[in-house]
Design an enzyme around this catalytic site. Structure first.
Site, short mmCIF file in Angstrom:
data_model
loop_
_atom_site.label_atom_id
_atom_site.label_comp_id
_atom_site.label_asym_id
_atom_site.label_seq_id
_atom_site.Cartn_x
_atom_site.Cartn_y
_atom_site.Cartn_z
N LYS A 138 2.62 103.18 58.91
CA LYS A 138 1.20 103.20 58.56
C LYS A 138 0.51 104.36 59.26
CE LYS A 138 0.35 98.37 57.34
NZ LYS A 138 -0.47 97.19 57.63
N HIS A 141 -4.29 105.99 63.02
CA HIS A 141 -5.70 106.35 62.86
C HIS A 141 -6.39 106.51 64.21
CE1 HIS A 141 -6.62 102.20 63.84
NE2 HIS A 141 -5.84 101.79 62.87
N HIS A 144 -5.93 103.99 67.02
CA HIS A 144 -4.72 104.09 67.82
C HIS A 144 -4.85 105.18 68.87
CE1 HIS A 144 -2.71 102.10 64.20
NE2 HIS A 144 -2.64 101.24 65.19
#
Length: 578
Positions: A138, A141, A144
């Site tokens: 994933k 973003h 994180h």
């Protein structure tokens, strides 16, 4: 504050109040530097003395203050005692202030502040910090990125204050998303692309399979089948999953290294999947796990036993959820690492999840859950690259480096550097970190590249520029032997303001340790940088007499050490030149 001054004042108060000096040490604080007026150096709140019972509230607060001030003796270290409104102000002998502070900084630059008696109660023990924790395949973003740099700061701070720290990256590497990813990769994945650009390729596969699953029932069925094979440890499915995980972890390690972040353990949901059965059995044996009307397994969170709020731990088909795996992970970590405290760093949307997690652990009889904490943070809007949306952390680092490199090339003051790209990267990362740490962590903020990378104002670029300037000054005079014996040339207002500000360093570290907020340290470093920038302009070393030059070099060297130490705690690598 240097131990000497705090102890000196604590002994005076202990003599008057008939208590141990250790009682007063936490109550003595440095006065923040003010541009407007000449302030005292140190103060004590009389109300705090009343609250802890060392002073009897006989009369109003001002009368008590005046009485105490009259009993304090001037002793050569304290030049003047002033009764404020419920506060006792102390003016210190400035020559002794300069001698004691600069001698300590000259002899032990690395440990200044962190060995303070204010912080001794924080030393020892083991802290586990879980942070970063991206999901494999994933998008990495901005959340994180925030978790990564905040967790790194907390780990650095705890270590600096004498804790043994264990850094854990708890990857999202299990669940139905891997059913989709596995089914997608079997359909249109490429081993060649996986080896060349692991994160990018897995993300592309994940996006494509999600798109197809929305309108194709067979894709959803294939995903469910792949995850079933994974849960049953079918060789081919498990082999593919292991490959995804190993390649991704290696890729992340490389990127984290650029950021100056490391982990002691890479863990993940998959490690604890097999332990969830024991967790559920334990909950059932303690009569904590109930079956809802929908057939799900739940734990009552209401406190009154009426099930008005509950946490779901088991789906109706018997499979576990994220929180079940988190309980298993917490129990496993306690057994393996024997931590004294555990800190989770995630965005504020997960606050309820952690309330439930800690509640359930306590209900199971694990009192150590009281020493588990969730450090929550807000959202970032607008973090994108020139090419559009940010996909991975590496995109952010590339953008920060390239923009900073461009700024440095256009600047008329930039030095010729051996490795301009590395310097640009370090300064760019500093800018990202400081932008993130300037306000309360819970606040959302709008990200703007141009503001973040400005050299003027309160930015990471300004901190790095200040440090590089001081290092340049010290290199210019590196052949000149200087000591901190004669500090009498430092009795000017600018030098004194710097020394007064340095008195606050241990208090700032304590404040940061109490609420795990980096903004206290950031603001301290900004003020220190502004003070030394002014002093650097007005107090030249070159052309001064040897005595004056030595004293000023000692002062500038001391500031450089504290600035570098504080930056490293924040997760910033100070640059030597820029």
């Amino acid at each position: 504050m240097a131990c000497f001054f705090r102890r000196t004042i604590a002994l005076q108060l202990a003599r008057i109040c008939g208590q141990s000096e250790s009682v007063f040490i936490p109550l003595i604080s440095a006065v923040p530097v003010s541009k407007k007026q000449s302030t005292a150096d140190v103060r004590v709140s009389v109300n705090s003395l009343v609250q802890i019972g060392v002073v009897i509230p006989d009369g109003d607060l001002q009368m008590i203050t005046d009485t105490l001030v009259k009993q304090i003796k001037l002793d050569g270290v304290v030049d003047e005692v002033i009764a404020g409104r419920g506060v006792i102000h102390f003016r210190l002998n400035k020559l002794i202030l300069a001698q004691k502070l600069l001698k300590q900084l000259h002899l032990e630059p690395e440990t200044f502040g962190v060995k303070s008696e204010l912080l001794t109660h924080l030393q020892g023990g083991r802290t586990l910090v879980e942070f970063s924790s991206p999901n494999i395949a994933k998008k990495f973003h901005a959340g994180h990125l925030r978790s990564t740099i905040i967790g790194n700061f907390i780990a650095n701070l705890k270590k600096a204050l004498g804790k043994e720290v264990i850094r854990v990256n708890y990857l999202g590497d299990w669940g139905m998303q891997f059913g989709l990813l596995g089914a997608g990769f079997e359909r249109f994945g490429s081993q060649e692309k996986l080896r060349a650009h692991a994160l990018q390729h897995l993300f592309e596969v994940y996006v494509q399979v999600n798109r197809e699953a929305k309108c194709d029932e067979s894709v959803r069925l294939a995903a469910a089948e792949f995850f079933r094979r994974l849960e049953q440890h079918e060789d081919q499915a498990l082999s593919l999953w292991k490959q995804f995980r190993e390649i991704t972890v290696e890729e992340y390690k490389r990127i984290y290294e650029r950021l100056g972040v490391h982990f002691d353990h890479y863990s993940g949901e998959s490690f604890h999947q097999s332990q969830t059965h024991n967790v559920l059995e334990d909950l059932m044996s303690k009569h904590l796990l109930k079956t809802s009307e929908k057939g799900t397994g739940v734990v009552d969170m209401s406190g009154g036993g009426d099930m008005s709020s509950y946490a779901t731990l088991v789906r109706s088909d018997g499979t576990s959820l994220y929180i079940t795996r988190d309980i298993a992970a917490a129990l496993d970590r306690k057994e393996r690492f024997g931590f004294d405290e555990m800190i989770y760093v995630t965005d504020k949307s997960q606050s309820v999840h952690f309330q439930q997690l800690f509640h359930i652990l306590l209900a199971m009889g694990h009192q150590w859950a009281e020493r588990c904490h969730h450090v929550a943070f807000g959202l970032v809007q607008g973090m994108s690259t020139r090419h559009g949306e940010v996909l991975f952390l590496e995109d952010v680092l590339e953008e920060a480096r390239n923009r900073m490199l461009n700024n440095m090339r256009r600047s008329t003051t930039s030095k010729v550097l051996e490795d301009p790209e590395q310097t640009a990267e370090r300064v760019g990362i500093s800018a990202l970190i400081i932008q993130d740490f300037k306000g309360p962590l819970m606040s959302d903020y709008k990200f703007e590249w141009d503001k973040v990378l400005q050299a003027q104002g309160d930015t990471g670029v300004f901190l790095q520029y200040t440090h590089a300037r001081l290092r340049s000054l010290l290199r210019t005079h590196e052949n000149e032997k200087y000591t901190c014996c004669d500090v009498s040339p430092l009795m000017d207002n600018r030098s004194i303001s710097i020394l007064q500000h340095l008195l606050r360093y241990d208090e700032v570290l304590l404040q940061s340790a109490r609420d795990l907020q980096p903004r206290h340290l950031v603001n301290f470093l900004f003020t220190l940088s502004h003070l030394v920038a002014s002093a650097h302009r007005q107090l030249p070393v070159k052309g001064s007499s040897p005595e004056v030059a030595q004293a000023r070099l000692c002062l500038f060297s001391s500031v450089c050490s504290v600035l570098a130490n504080g930056m490293r705690i924040l997760g910033i690598t100070p640059v030597e030149r820029m």
